[in-house]
Design a protein around this motif. Structure first.
Motif, PDB file in Angstrom:
ATOM      1  N   GLU A  44     -36.020  61.498 -15.880  1.00  0.00           N
ATOM      2  CA  GLU A  44     -36.719  60.740 -16.917  1.00  0.00           C
ATOM      3  C   GLU A  44     -36.288  59.273 -16.961  1.00  0.00           C
ATOM      4  OE1 GLU A  44     -32.969  62.038 -18.975  1.00  0.00           O
ATOM      5  OE2 GLU A  44     -34.270  62.841 -17.435  1.00  0.00           O
ATOM      6  N   PHE A  45     -35.170  58.955 -16.361  1.00  0.00           N
ATOM      7  CA  PHE A  45     -34.769  57.553 -16.218  1.00  0.00           C
ATOM      8  C   PHE A  45     -33.864  57.433 -15.004  1.00  0.00           C
ATOM      9  CE2 PHE A  45     -30.283  57.147 -17.280  1.00  0.00           C
ATOM     10  CZ  PHE A  45     -30.012  58.347 -17.897  1.00  0.00           C
ATOM     11  N   SER A  46     -33.566  56.211 -14.647  1.00  0.00           N
ATOM     12  CA  SER A  46     -32.726  56.038 -13.459  1.00  0.00           C
ATOM     13  C   SER A  46     -31.602  55.053 -13.731  1.00  0.00           C
ATOM     14  CB  SER A  46     -33.568  55.559 -12.284  1.00  0.00           C
ATOM     15  OG  SER A  46     -34.050  54.261 -12.523  1.00  0.00           O
ATOM     16  N   ARG A  47     -30.739  54.953 -12.770  1.00  0.00           N
ATOM     17  CA  ARG A  47     -29.616  54.015 -12.804  1.00  0.00           C
ATOM     18  C   ARG A  47     -29.784  52.981 -11.696  1.00  0.00           C
ATOM     19  NH1 ARG A  47     -26.256  54.581 -17.286  1.00  0.00           N
ATOM     20  NH2 ARG A  47     -26.221  56.765 -17.859  1.00  0.00           N
ATOM     21  N   THR A  48     -29.188  51.838 -11.892  1.00  0.00           N
ATOM     22  CA  THR A  48     -29.241  50.801 -10.862  1.00  0.00           C
ATOM     23  C   THR A  48     -28.452  51.255  -9.644  1.00  0.00           C
ATOM     24  OG1 THR A  48     -27.300  49.705 -11.778  1.00  0.00           O
ATOM     25  CG2 THR A  48     -29.437  48.915 -12.528  1.00  0.00           C
ATOM     26  N   PRO A  49     -28.865  50.832  -8.459  1.00  0.00           N
ATOM     27  CA  PRO A  49     -28.110  51.202  -7.267  1.00  0.00           C
ATOM     28  C   PRO A  49     -26.805  50.412  -7.131  1.00  0.00           C
ATOM     29  CG  PRO A  49     -30.021  49.909  -6.664  1.00  0.00           C
ATOM     30  CD  PRO A  49     -30.109  50.144  -8.133  1.00  0.00           C
ATOM     31  N   LYS A  50     -26.706  49.298  -7.834  1.00  0.00           N
ATOM     32  CA  LYS A  50     -25.505  48.461  -7.724  1.00  0.00           C
ATOM     33  C   LYS A  50     -24.572  48.701  -8.900  1.00  0.00           C
ATOM     34  CE  LYS A  50     -27.828  44.874  -5.121  1.00  0.00           C
ATOM     35  NZ  LYS A  50     -28.197  43.483  -5.030  1.00  0.00           N
ATOM     36  N   LEU A  51     -23.272  48.595  -8.640  1.00  0.00           N
ATOM     37  CA  LEU A  51     -22.272  48.761  -9.694  1.00  0.00           C
ATOM     38  C   LEU A  51     -22.220  47.518 -10.577  1.00  0.00           C
ATOM     39  CD1 LEU A  51     -19.370  50.362  -7.626  1.00  0.00           C
ATOM     40  CD2 LEU A  51     -20.951  51.506  -9.182  1.00  0.00           C
ATOM     41  N   ASN A  52     -21.994  47.738 -11.873  1.00  0.00           N
ATOM     42  CA  ASN A  52     -21.827  46.599 -12.781  1.00  0.00           C
ATOM     43  C   ASN A  52     -20.354  46.172 -12.800  1.00  0.00           C
ATOM     44  OD1 ASN A  52     -20.456  48.380 -14.526  1.00  0.00           O
ATOM     45  ND2 ASN A  52     -22.295  48.804 -15.724  1.00  0.00           N
ATOM     46  N   ASN A  53     -19.998  45.233 -13.674  1.00  0.00           N
ATOM     47  CA  ASN A  53     -18.628  44.690 -13.687  1.00  0.00           C
ATOM     48  C   ASN A  53     -17.594  45.689 -14.221  1.00  0.00           C
ATOM     49  OD1 ASN A  53     -19.370  44.608 -16.337  1.00  0.00           O
ATOM     50  ND2 ASN A  53     -18.995  42.429 -16.637  1.00  0.00           N
ATOM     51  N   ARG A  54     -18.026  46.857 -14.683  1.00  0.00           N
ATOM     52  CA  ARG A  54     -17.103  47.903 -15.124  1.00  0.00           C
ATOM     53  C   ARG A  54     -17.098  49.079 -14.147  1.00  0.00           C
ATOM     54  NH1 ARG A  54     -20.521  46.874 -19.134  1.00  0.00           N
ATOM     55  NH2 ARG A  54     -21.334  48.982 -19.043  1.00  0.00           N
ATOM     56  N   ASP A  55     -17.624  48.848 -12.923  1.00  0.00           N
ATOM     57  CA  ASP A  55     -17.741  49.886 -11.890  1.00  0.00           C
ATOM     58  C   ASP A  55     -18.627  51.055 -12.313  1.00  0.00           C
ATOM     59  OD1 ASP A  55     -16.251  48.545  -9.977  1.00  0.00           O
ATOM     60  OD2 ASP A  55     -14.357  49.386 -10.694  1.00  0.00           O
ATOM     61  N   GLY A  56     -19.599  50.760 -13.154  1.00  0.00           N
ATOM     62  CA  GLY A  56     -20.571  51.768 -13.568  1.00  0.00           C
ATOM     63  C   GLY A  56     -21.968  51.329 -13.176  1.00  0.00           C
ATOM     64  N   ARG A  57     -22.923  52.099 -13.569  1.00  0.00           N
ATOM     65  CA  ARG A  57     -24.318  51.783 -13.264  1.00  0.00           C
ATOM     66  C   ARG A  57     -25.101  51.696 -14.568  1.00  0.00           C
ATOM     67  NH1 ARG A  57     -24.633  52.277  -7.778  1.00  0.00           N
ATOM     68  NH2 ARG A  57     -23.111  53.673  -6.851  1.00  0.00           N
ATOM     69  N   ASP A  58     -25.935  50.684 -14.657  1.00  0.00           N
ATOM     70  CA  ASP A  58     -26.755  50.474 -15.845  1.00  0.00           C
ATOM     71  C   ASP A  58     -28.069  51.238 -15.709  1.00  0.00           C
ATOM     72  OD1 ASP A  58     -24.909  48.634 -17.033  1.00  0.00           O
ATOM     73  OD2 ASP A  58     -25.611  47.130 -15.609  1.00  0.00           O
ATOM     74  N   HIS A  59     -28.795  51.364 -16.830  1.00  0.00           N
ATOM     75  CA  HIS A  59     -30.138  51.940 -16.775  1.00  0.00           C
ATOM     76  C   HIS A  59     -31.029  50.989 -15.997  1.00  0.00           C
ATOM     77  CE1 HIS A  59     -29.857  54.797 -20.453  1.00  0.00           C
ATOM     78  NE2 HIS A  59     -28.722  54.750 -19.796  1.00  0.00           N
ATOM     79  N   ALA A  60     -32.004  51.527 -15.327  1.00  0.00           N
ATOM     80  CA  ALA A  60     -32.926  50.705 -14.542  1.00  0.00           C
ATOM     81  C   ALA A  60     -34.358  50.949 -15.013  1.00  0.00           C
ATOM     82  CB  ALA A  60     -32.808  51.048 -13.060  1.00  0.00           C
ATOM     83  N   ILE A  61     -35.211  49.965 -14.780  1.00  0.00           N
ATOM     84  CA  ILE A  61     -36.609  50.120 -15.190  1.00  0.00           C
ATOM     85  C   ILE A  61     -37.471  50.718 -14.084  1.00  0.00           C
ATOM     86  CG2 ILE A  61     -36.492  48.271 -16.884  1.00  0.00           C
ATOM     87  CD1 ILE A  61     -37.935  46.483 -14.833  1.00  0.00           C
ATOM     88  N   VAL A  62     -36.897  50.931 -12.921  1.00  0.00           N
ATOM     89  CA  VAL A  62     -37.613  51.594 -11.831  1.00  0.00           C
ATOM     90  C   VAL A  62     -36.971  52.954 -11.591  1.00  0.00           C
ATOM     91  CG1 VAL A  62     -38.342  49.461 -10.740  1.00  0.00           C
ATOM     92  CG2 VAL A  62     -36.196  50.485 -10.059  1.00  0.00           C
ATOM     93  N   ASN A  63     -37.695  53.817 -10.917  1.00  0.00           N
ATOM     94  CA  ASN A  63     -37.186  55.152 -10.683  1.00  0.00           C
ATOM     95  C   ASN A  63     -37.611  55.618  -9.297  1.00  0.00           C
ATOM     96  OD1 ASN A  63     -36.012  57.655 -11.152  1.00  0.00           O
ATOM     97  ND2 ASN A  63     -36.989  57.930 -13.136  1.00  0.00           N
ATOM     98  N   ALA A  64     -37.155  56.770  -8.931  1.00  0.00           N
ATOM     99  CA  ALA A  64     -37.506  57.365  -7.648  1.00  0.00           C
ATOM    100  C   ALA A  64     -37.910  58.808  -7.889  1.00  0.00           C
ATOM    101  CB  ALA A  64     -36.307  57.309  -6.699  1.00  0.00           C
ATOM    102  N   CYS A  65     -38.667  59.351  -6.953  1.00  0.00           N
ATOM    103  CA  CYS A  65     -38.984  60.773  -7.018  1.00  0.00           C
ATOM    104  C   CYS A  65     -39.010  61.333  -5.602  1.00  0.00           C
ATOM    105  CB  CYS A  65     -40.295  61.031  -7.753  1.00  0.00           C
ATOM    106  SG  CYS A  65     -41.776  60.557  -6.889  1.00  0.00           S
ATOM    107  N   LEU A  66     -38.834  62.630  -5.524  1.00  0.00           N
ATOM    108  CA  LEU A  66     -38.883  63.333  -4.253  1.00  0.00           C
ATOM    109  C   LEU A  66     -40.129  64.206  -4.271  1.00  0.00           C
ATOM    110  CD1 LEU A  66     -36.184  65.033  -2.294  1.00  0.00           C
ATOM    111  CD2 LEU A  66     -37.940  66.525  -3.228  1.00  0.00           C
TER     112      LEU A  66
END
Length: 135
Positions: A44-66
Motif C-alpha cells: 500500500e506504500f513504499s520506501r525510498t531506495p536511498k538511505l536517509n541521514n539516519r540510515d533509514g528509508r523514508d516513505h516514497a510517492i512511487v511504488n512497485a509491483c510484481l
C-alpha cells in the motif's frame, strides 16, 4: 526483524509461483495453473531506495509491483523514477521505457491491463491498460 519478515514474504510468493508452475489446471488439462492465473503483488506504500541521514528509508510517492503468470510478459522491468526526489517519470505506454512524451503509470493502469488481459471490461476504471503489459 523487518528484513527477516520481508524475506519470509518473498519466500512465500516464490512458493506460490512454484506451486502454480507445477500444478495442472483442472479446467485446462494441457496447461498448468501459472498459464491461466495472474498474480499481482504490491504494497500500500513504499520506501525510498536511498538511505536517509539516519540510515533509514523514508516513505516514497512511487511504488512497485510484481506481476507474474498469465497475460503478462516475463522478465520485464518497466517504469522510471527521477534521480533527484525519486519522482515518477513518464514512460511510453507501448514499451514501458522512459519517454518525456509518455505517461505516468498508476495502479489503475496496471489493474486495467490485468483485467483487459483476462478479457474483462475496463470501462468503469476510466483508465486504459498498457500495451507493454500484454504477453
Amino acid at each position: 526483524d523487518h528484513p527477516d519478515r520481508q524475506q519470509g514474504g518473498w519466500n512465500r510468493v516464490a512458493t506460490l509461483l512454484g506451486d502454480l508452475k507445477t500444478t495442472p489446471d483442472p479446467d485446462v488439462p494441457s496447461k498448468n495453473l501459472i498459464d491461466t492465473t495472474t498474480v499481482v503483488c504490491f504494497s500500500e506504500f513504499s520506501r525510498t531506495p536511498k538511505l536517509n541521514n539516519r540510515d533509514g528509508r523514508d516513505h516514497a510517492i512511487v511504488n512497485a509491483c510484481l506481476l507474474a503468470g498469465a497475460g503478462v510478459p516475463q522478465n520485464k522491468l518497466f517504469g522510471s523514477t527521477s534521480e533527484i526526489g525519486m519522482n515518477a517519470m513518464p514512460v511510453d505506454p507501448n514499451t514501458g521505457q522512459f519517454s518525456m512524451s509518455g505517461m505516468t503509470i498508476t495502479p489503475n493502469n496496471v489493474l486495467a491491463s490485468v483485467l483487459a488481459n483476462a478479457g474483462l471490461d475496463t470501462d468503469k476504471l476510466r483508465h486504459d491498460g498498457l500495451p507493454f503489459l500484454r504477453a
